[in-house]
Design an enzyme around this catalytic site. Structure first.
Site, PDB file in Angstrom:
ATOM      1  N   HIS A 218      47.802  63.006  41.490  1.00  0.00           N
ATOM      2  CA  HIS A 218      47.650  61.982  41.971  1.00  0.00           C
ATOM      3  C   HIS A 218      47.719  60.721  41.180  1.00  0.00           C
ATOM      4  CE1 HIS A 218      46.698  62.709  46.267  1.00  0.00           C
ATOM      5  NE2 HIS A 218      45.713  63.628  46.065  1.00  0.00           N
TER       6      HIS A 218
ATOM      7  N   GLN B  89      43.671  57.077  45.511  1.00  0.00           N
ATOM      8  CA  GLN B  89      43.459  57.399  46.891  1.00  0.00           C
ATOM      9  C   GLN B  89      42.594  56.519  47.527  1.00  0.00           C
ATOM     10  OE1 GLN B  89      42.273  61.700  46.040  1.00  0.00           O
ATOM     11  NE2 GLN B  89      43.428  61.984  48.160  1.00  0.00           N
TER      12      GLN B  89
ATOM     13  N   HIS C 283      45.851  69.197  40.969  1.00  0.00           N
ATOM     14  CA  HIS C 283      46.026  68.288  42.232  1.00  0.00           C
ATOM     15  C   HIS C 283      45.578  66.881  41.964  1.00  0.00           C
ATOM     16  CE1 HIS C 283      45.882  67.855  46.770  1.00  0.00           C
ATOM     17  NE2 HIS C 283      45.342  66.991  46.423  1.00  0.00           N
ATOM     18  N   GLU C 284      44.385  66.636  41.422  1.00  0.00           N
ATOM     19  CA  GLU C 284      43.863  65.317  41.029  1.00  0.00           C
ATOM     20  C   GLU C 284      44.699  64.589  40.200  1.00  0.00           C
ATOM     21  OE1 GLU C 284      42.246  64.401  43.538  1.00  0.00           O
ATOM     22  OE2 GLU C 284      41.528  66.171  44.353  1.00  0.00           O
TER      23      GLU C 284
ATOM     24  N   GLY D 110      37.649  66.988  45.265  1.00  0.00           N
ATOM     25  CA  GLY D 110      38.241  66.162  44.419  1.00  0.00           C
ATOM     26  C   GLY D 110      38.723  64.743  44.956  1.00  0.00           C
TER      27      GLY D 110
ATOM     28  N   CYS E 246      44.279  68.029  51.076  1.00  0.00           N
ATOM     29  CA  CYS E 246      44.011  66.807  50.406  1.00  0.00           C
ATOM     30  C   CYS E 246      43.454  65.691  51.378  1.00  0.00           C
ATOM     31  CB  CYS E 246      45.556  66.090  50.041  1.00  0.00           C
ATOM     32  SG  CYS E 246      45.622  64.744  49.160  1.00  0.00           S
ATOM     33  N   LEU E 247      42.616  64.889  51.025  1.00  0.00           N
ATOM     34  CA  LEU E 247      41.872  64.066  52.011  1.00  0.00           C
ATOM     35  C   LEU E 247      42.989  62.914  52.325  1.00  0.00           C
ATOM     36  CD1 LEU E 247      38.562  63.599  49.832  1.00  0.00           C
ATOM     37  CD2 LEU E 247      38.648  64.936  51.743  1.00  0.00           C
TER      38      LEU E 247
END
Ligand code: CO
Length: 163
Positions: free
Chosen positions: A134, A50, A130-131, A45, A88-89
């Protein structure tokens, strides 16, 4: 084009993203770049913030395909919660056990501007939560309990050679 992923503690990750009013060519091109970026990073994701774009767009690995969700919203959350490990990226090499609602119902627009509503559970429900977090400037570390935070601080200091 693969975009640069912003890493914590960059403050851009704390900003709230704005709703998309029109899905134009510029947005479609950007979505393609988000998909390429997620796939190249082996992520499941990615949220627009991000990669430094403060718009309400997420891309998610969904049933083995990369899909885009525009202006996603959580309509319902189950009372029942579960704990799963998340990454997480924007936080390379950090994996944390996070408690979240097990089931959710979401509403979003697809790339053609059609409204979709889906019920999700388990891992995919978690990825959406999670996304979507963000897009509101909320990071997975914000869901830690106080003792988990304490442990994490110690670990980060240790990694930095401070203790
Ligand atoms: Co993330």
């Amino acid at each position: 084009m693969v975009l640069n992923i912003i890493k914590y503690p960059n403050q851009i990750l704390r900003k709230k993203c704005e709703k998309i009013k029109e899905i134009n060519e510029e947005i479609k091109k950007f979505v393609q770049e988000m998909v390429e970026t997620m796939e190249t990073s082996n992520g499941v994701g990615l949220a627009a913030s991000q990669v430094g774009i403060l718009k309400r767009i997420i891309v998610i690995k969904f049933e083995n395909n990369s899909k885009v969700f525009i202006n996603p919203e959580i309509l319902k959350k189950s009372k029942e919660k579960e704990i799963m490990e998340e990454g997480c990226l924007s936080f390379p090499n950090l994996f944390l056990k996070i408690k979240r609602p097990k089931e959710i119902e979401i509403r979003a627009l697809n790339l053609s501007g059609q409204e979709i509503k889906i019920k999700l559970e388990g891992l995919i429900a978690r990825i959406f939560q999670h996304e979507i977090d963000h897009l509101n400037g909320i990071l997975f570390i914000n869901h830690l309990s106080w003792w988990q935070k304490l442990k994490l601080k110690k670990k980060l200091k240790k990694n930095a050679g401070l203790v």
